[in-house]
Write an enzyme that holds these catalytic residues in place. Structure first.
Site, PDB file in Angstrom:
ATOM      1  N   CYS A   1      37.310  42.283  39.309  1.00  0.00           N
ATOM      2  CA  CYS A   1      37.651  41.524  40.508  1.00  0.00           C
ATOM      3  C   CYS A   1      36.891  40.219  40.400  1.00  0.00           C
ATOM      4  CB  CYS A   1      37.264  42.285  41.777  1.00  0.00           C
ATOM      5  SG  CYS A   1      37.563  41.335  43.288  1.00  0.00           S
TER       6      CYS A   1
ATOM      7  N   THR B   1      43.270  36.177  40.135  1.00  0.00           N
ATOM      8  CA  THR B   1      42.831  37.392  40.795  1.00  0.00           C
ATOM      9  C   THR B   1      43.330  38.571  39.982  1.00  0.00           C
ATOM     10  OG1 THR B   1      43.339  38.854  42.672  1.00  0.00           O
ATOM     11  CG2 THR B   1      44.802  37.024  42.330  1.00  0.00           C
TER      12      THR B   1
END
Length: 232
Positions: free
Chosen positions: A196, A83
């Site tokens: 992202c 992430t």
């Protein structure tokens, strides 16, 4: 082949992409029935998200550090945080283990610089776009980083958490992202970092007038190179 340790679950939809890419890229490199040697520690994202919202980053970092220690104990030779946002605690995670942490922003910057581009737009969570932990790392490596305006940052963030992290992909949101990307390009972005891991579930190269840099794929590619090298 080295063992890749994955700190995942943030969200599991994007972590599934990591697993798929690691195995596909390994097979492309080695052929036949080869697949990635990897271990996964998948956290409960609801717990992490609450710590994010409350600004309790050190506690979140300790959770991920514990995951990294578990991966190292399981035999991981290198660790990935799957992430972008949680790279805010990358130093804390790296300090918890002896094996290297392969930083996502480094892999991204290497890919951008390899194309000769220097100015990029950045899409991601509000944390990634508005705080400096990610932009600063890209800038230190030689990039100029542009982000959308406040309203568009809020839109991009909302789509990530309220749709993509739940596996919801809407055409209306894709159109909104296309508009934001177009405005970044008009403002001078030579490329756009999809900062992202969930964003790659929504938009890709065909949605942008400038090159896009999909961080999940770039991170996975760097991990496979490291796993198959003799010196990583």
């Amino acid at each position: 082949m080295k063992v890749v340790g994955l700190i995942g679950g943030m969200s599991w939809e994007s972590t599934a992409e990591y697993y798929r890419l690691l195995n596909e890229l390994t097979r492309e490199r080695l052929g036949g029935l080869h697949s990635s040697r990897c271990v996964l520690y998948s956290v409960d994202f609801a717990e992490i998200e609450q710590l994010q919202v409350q600004g309790r980053w050190e506690e979140a970092g300790e959770l991920l550090a514990g995951a990294a220690r578990a991966l190292e104990a399981a035999g991981a030779d290198l660790v990935l945080i799957c992430t972008n946002t949680m790279h805010k605690v990358a130093d804390q995670v790296q300090a918890a283990v002896a094996v290297p942490l392969l930083h996502l922003a480094d892999a991204t910057a290497d890919a951008v610089l390899g194309t000769g581009l220097r100015t990029v737009g950045l899409l991601g969570t509000a944390f990634t776009m508005e705080q400096d932990f990610y932009r600063r790392r890209l800038q230190a490596l030689g990039l100029t980083v542009l982000v959308p305006g406040a309203d568009d940052r809020a839109l991009v963030h909302r789509v990530i958490y309220e749709e993509l992290c739940l596996g919801v992909v809407r055409d209306s949101s894709r159109e909104s992202y296309r508009r934001v990307i177009g405005e970044l390009a008009a403002a001078g972005a030579e490329g756009v970092v999809l900062g992202c891991t969930e964003i790659e579930l929504l938009v890709g190269a065909g949605d942008s007038p400038v090159p896009v840099f999909p961080t999940t794929r770039l991170h996975a590619e760097a991990a496979v190179r490291a796993a198959l090298s003799d010196d990583a």
